[in-house]
Design an enzyme around this catalytic site. Sequence first.
Site, PDB file in Angstrom:
ATOM      1  N   ASP A 119      21.061  37.780 147.502  1.00 14.64           N
ATOM      2  CA  ASP A 119      21.429  36.376 147.695  1.00 14.64           C
ATOM      3  C   ASP A 119      21.227  35.891 148.903  1.00 14.64           C
ATOM      4  OD1 ASP A 119      23.596  37.682 148.655  1.00 14.64           O
ATOM      5  OD2 ASP A 119      25.222  36.718 147.495  1.00 14.64           O
ATOM      6  N   SER A 120      20.836  36.646 149.912  1.00 13.92           N
ATOM      7  CA  SER A 120      20.497  36.366 151.019  1.00 13.92           C
ATOM      8  C   SER A 120      19.129  35.435 150.923  1.00 13.92           C
ATOM      9  CB  SER A 120      19.941  37.544 152.123  1.00 13.92           C
ATOM     10  OG  SER A 120      18.812  38.334 151.206  1.00 13.92           O
ATOM     11  N   GLU A 137      29.648  42.005 144.812  1.00 11.30           N
ATOM     12  CA  GLU A 137      30.479  42.224 146.087  1.00 11.30           C
ATOM     13  C   GLU A 137      31.815  42.654 145.889  1.00 11.30           C
ATOM     14  OE1 GLU A 137      29.524  39.427 149.414  1.00 11.30           O
ATOM     15  OE2 GLU A 137      27.357  39.870 149.091  1.00 11.30           O
ATOM     16  N   GLU A 156      27.655  47.661 154.105  1.00  6.88           N
ATOM     17  CA  GLU A 156      27.168  46.975 154.793  1.00  6.88           C
ATOM     18  C   GLU A 156      27.998  46.961 156.307  1.00  6.88           C
ATOM     19  OE1 GLU A 156      25.933  43.193 153.430  1.00  6.88           O
ATOM     20  OE2 GLU A 156      25.538  42.394 155.686  1.00  6.88           O
TER      21      GLU A 156
HETATM   22  O1  KIV Z   1      21.617  39.666 149.757  1.00  8.05           O
HETATM   23  C1  KIV Z   1      21.238  40.588 150.279  1.00  8.05           C
HETATM   24  O2  KIV Z   1      20.020  40.582 150.992  1.00  8.05           O
HETATM   25  C2  KIV Z   1      22.045  41.714 150.548  1.00  8.05           C
HETATM   26  C3  KIV Z   1      21.780  42.875 151.591  1.00  8.05           C
HETATM   27  C4  KIV Z   1      22.049  42.434 153.014  1.00  8.05           C
HETATM   28  C5  KIV Z   1      22.080  44.133 151.095  1.00  8.05           C
HETATM   29  O3  KIV Z   1      23.266  41.965 150.069  1.00  8.05           O
END
Ligand code: KIV
EC number: 2.1.2.11
Length: 275
Positions: free
Chosen positions: A55-56, A126, A193
Amino acid sequence: MSVAKRDLEDTRKVTTHRLIEMKQRGEKISMLTAYDFSMAQLIDQAGMDVILVGDSASNVMAGNVTTLPITLDQMIYHGKSVMKAVKRALVVVDLPFGTYQGNSKEALASAIRVMKETHADCIKLEGGSEIRESIERILCAGIPVMGHLGLTPQSINKFGTYTVRAREEAEAQKLIEDAHLLESIGCFAIVLEKIPAALAARVASELTIPIIGIGAGGGVDGQVLVMHDMLGINKGFSPRFLRRYANLAEDITRAVQNYIEDVKTKDFPNEKEQY
Ligand code: KIV
């Protein structure tokens, strides 16, 4: 034989089971984010073990300040694009903020949409004990779940900062308990993380499922980075844990400036570049 060469020769599909075998034989797991067809194809062909449709995407693809605004439809769009390209890597799609915390029925519906519409291999979400019911329900439907503890960006408004988590004893203890809980209910792996390396190494040694770290030191079973960060596309982001393997921001800017210059000076197209 180099690791990269070995990975390229091993064209078998990576499965959740194979990740556990890799942990058992001490082979580190490589994981990187991807959000589109072209990059996913390059990353898969390079021999990556796991591709995360993170979700980044909310930050690096959509330009949002946090991961919170991205929607399930948008994650599914990215997941579908990646899945069209990937032949070997295990593909994990993040469930976005607000699609699994409310109740477990909603969580299952979100996970089913991701699996049906993207054809991804599994989902990531998460949190620990707070979302236990949601994880159990998704697992009951036969959908593999990757956990994510430590700095959980979807909770940034609660944390108030992106600083290292679980430095204090109480938070570290809760993280250890959550990690054990996620393993006991059936998660196949956990991302940790931005937590102290010693804590991450302890979790990795206590659990049998793979622990993939980002900013969690080298004592874990694998590493994950955001593709834009490690390729140097994201110039403004340089946390201590990040290693840059390219400087694409400069390469792209130079290439684009050269193109502009060639158009303006009528150098492009030349005689060979036309019909
Ligand atoms: O959304 C993402 O890119 C992540 C990574 C930072 C592990 O969850």
